[in-house]
Design an enzyme around this catalytic site. Structure first.
Site, PDB file in Angstrom:
ATOM      1  N   PRO A   2       7.207  -3.558   0.057  1.00 54.88           N
ATOM      2  CA  PRO A   2       6.965  -2.145   0.370  1.00 54.88           C
ATOM      3  C   PRO A   2       5.479  -1.808   0.270  1.00 54.88           C
ATOM      4  O   PRO A   2       4.819  -2.155  -0.711  1.00 54.88           O
ATOM      5  CB  PRO A   2       7.769  -1.422  -0.714  1.00 54.88           C
ATOM      6  CG  PRO A   2       8.822  -2.390  -1.122  1.00 54.88           C
ATOM      7  CD  PRO A   2       8.183  -3.736  -1.011  1.00 54.88           C
ATOM      8  N   GLU A   3       4.949  -1.166   1.313  1.00 56.13           N
ATOM      9  CA  GLU A   3       3.548  -0.778   1.323  1.00 56.13           C
ATOM     10  C   GLU A   3       3.455   0.732   1.106  1.00 56.13           C
ATOM     11  O   GLU A   3       4.464   1.386   0.819  1.00 56.13           O
ATOM     12  CB  GLU A   3       2.892  -1.236   2.622  1.00 56.13           C
ATOM     13  CG  GLU A   3       2.901  -2.764   2.742  1.00 56.13           C
ATOM     14  CD  GLU A   3       2.174  -3.287   3.979  1.00 56.13           C
ATOM     15  OE1 GLU A   3       1.610  -2.483   4.726  1.00 56.13           O
ATOM     16  OE2 GLU A   3       2.193  -4.507   4.190  1.00 56.13           O
ATOM     17  N   HIS A  91      21.494  -7.516  -9.401  1.00 52.89           N
ATOM     18  CA  HIS A  91      20.084  -7.138  -9.211  1.00 52.89           C
ATOM     19  C   HIS A  91      19.823  -5.646  -9.420  1.00 52.89           C
ATOM     20  O   HIS A  91      18.697  -5.198  -9.185  1.00 52.89           O
ATOM     21  CB  HIS A  91      19.551  -7.563  -7.846  1.00 52.89           C
ATOM     22  CG  HIS A  91      19.740  -9.016  -7.545  1.00 52.89           C
ATOM     23  ND1 HIS A  91      19.334 -10.023  -8.402  1.00 52.89           N
ATOM     24  CD2 HIS A  91      20.297  -9.650  -6.480  1.00 52.89           C
ATOM     25  CE1 HIS A  91      19.633 -11.199  -7.881  1.00 52.89           C
ATOM     26  NE2 HIS A  91      20.213 -11.005  -6.724  1.00 52.89           N
ATOM     27  N   ARG A 110      14.029 -10.075  -6.522  1.00 56.68           N
ATOM     28  CA  ARG A 110      13.009 -11.043  -6.949  1.00 56.68           C
ATOM     29  C   ARG A 110      12.411 -10.710  -8.321  1.00 56.68           C
ATOM     30  O   ARG A 110      11.657 -11.525  -8.867  1.00 56.68           O
ATOM     31  CB  ARG A 110      11.890 -11.115  -5.904  1.00 56.68           C
ATOM     32  CG  ARG A 110      12.376 -11.557  -4.534  1.00 56.68           C
ATOM     33  CD  ARG A 110      11.203 -11.821  -3.618  1.00 56.68           C
ATOM     34  NE  ARG A 110      11.612 -11.976  -2.238  1.00 56.68           N
ATOM     35  CZ  ARG A 110      10.783 -12.190  -1.226  1.00 56.68           C
ATOM     36  NH1 ARG A 110       9.479 -12.256  -1.456  1.00 56.68           N
ATOM     37  NH2 ARG A 110      11.218 -12.318   0.004  1.00 56.68           N
ATOM     38  N   ARG A 152     -21.345  -7.442   2.694  1.00 51.49           N
ATOM     39  CA  ARG A 152     -20.039  -8.112   2.572  1.00 51.49           C
ATOM     40  C   ARG A 152     -19.758  -8.910   3.842  1.00 51.49           C
ATOM     41  O   ARG A 152     -19.583  -8.355   4.911  1.00 51.49           O
ATOM     42  CB  ARG A 152     -18.923  -7.100   2.337  1.00 51.49           C
ATOM     43  CG  ARG A 152     -19.033  -6.322   1.026  1.00 51.49           C
ATOM     44  CD  ARG A 152     -18.790  -7.202  -0.189  1.00 51.49           C
ATOM     45  NE  ARG A 152     -17.511  -7.858  -0.143  1.00 51.49           N
ATOM     46  CZ  ARG A 152     -16.369  -7.301  -0.562  1.00 51.49           C
ATOM     47  NH1 ARG A 152     -16.366  -6.070  -1.049  1.00 51.49           N
ATOM     48  NH2 ARG A 152     -15.234  -7.987  -0.499  1.00 51.49           N
TER      49      ARG A 152
END
Length: 271
Positions: A2-3, A91, A110, A152
């Protein structure tokens, strides 16, 4: 994983039934997350009111008068608001039981997420204190991006995915924003001009806002608190479209790997 849009969708989804509610109990079925869950929470949390739910980067902050729960969904976690008597399945590691007849359930196959408790200001927590600005705020702008990009040589895609530069620009949305900006993902960050930086900032904001509006992106594991998938996947221009026609010029979208993450781009349209 998930972002930011998925986490923002989760925050908005749980707020109506969780915010301003009193905690009755917390049930910890498995404390073995990325960091061990504090097993004294069943003594600390009952009776506290969740006064606000905020998001910082990809962390959810549940505020009470005595401290904050810091929650991260990890690689495969999700939060659901369910009735007290809803049976748990494999889970389902944590239930935050509320006085209004609902519970907030954390499911994570996970176990790479986290539930941490802090009684200090959450912004001073080791996980949060070095984070860059939120991408949808005025603090994230071209001047900030160029200042961070000075000297950079790192690829611009890797650069905008760095949390110290700006938070929440995950792999999906970095690919999409770079395509819309016409910037090749391997461009050195220091080579950005001010107009290019302005365009990139605008497109990062645009892509993230559109993804939030669509409820996030479901590629493998993400589900919103209502159990519904996110629909932004239907609007992706290049991500996951290796060898498919570029939506602008029709040439095949290409794929490479940068910093162990997939980069999708059009060689013709992105320079």
């Amino acid at each position: 994983m998930p972002e930011l849009p998925e986490v923002e969708t989760t925050k908005r989804g749980i707020q109506p039934n969780v915010e301003q509610q009193t905690i009755r109990d917390i049930i910890i079925r498995d404390a073995r997350l990325r960091w061990p869950v504090d097993t004294t929470l069943p003594k600390k949390l009952p009776g506290l009111v969740i006064s606000a739910i905020r998001r910082r980067a990809k962390y959810l902050l549940l505020e009470t008068e005595r401290g904050h729960l810091i929650i991260h969904l990890g690689m495969s976690g999700n939060l659901r608001v369910l009735p007290h008597d809803h049976p748990h399945v494999k889970h389902d590691h944590i239930d935050l039981v509320l006085d209004n007849g609902y519970l907030l359930r954390y499911h994570d196959p996970r176990r790479f997420g986290c539930w941490l408790w802090t009684e200090a200001a959450p912004e001073e927590h080791d996980l949060l204190k070095t984070l860059g600005p939120e991408p949808l705020t005025d603090a994230f702008n071209a001047d900030h991006l160029l200042q961070k990009a000075q000297n950079r040589k790192v690829a611009v895609k890797t650069f905008i995915m760095t949390n110290a530069v700006v938070v929440g620009v995950g792999n999906i949305y970095a690919n999409e924003a770079l395509f819309l900006s016409g910037l090749h993902p391997t461009r050195p960050a220091h080579s950005l001009t001010h107009p290019e930086a302005e365009q990139l900032v605008d497109h990062i904001k645009q892509v993230l806002a559109a993804a939030i509006e669509q409820g996030g992106t479901t590629l493998k594991d993400f589900l919103s608190p209502s159990g519904q998938p996110g629909y932004f996947e239907q609007k992706l221009h290049v991500y996951g479209r290796d060898k498919q026609p570029c939506p602008t010029c029709g040439r095949p979208v290409q794929k490479t790997v940068l910093n162990q993450r997939a980069a999708y781009f059009c060689e013709h349209c992105q320079k």
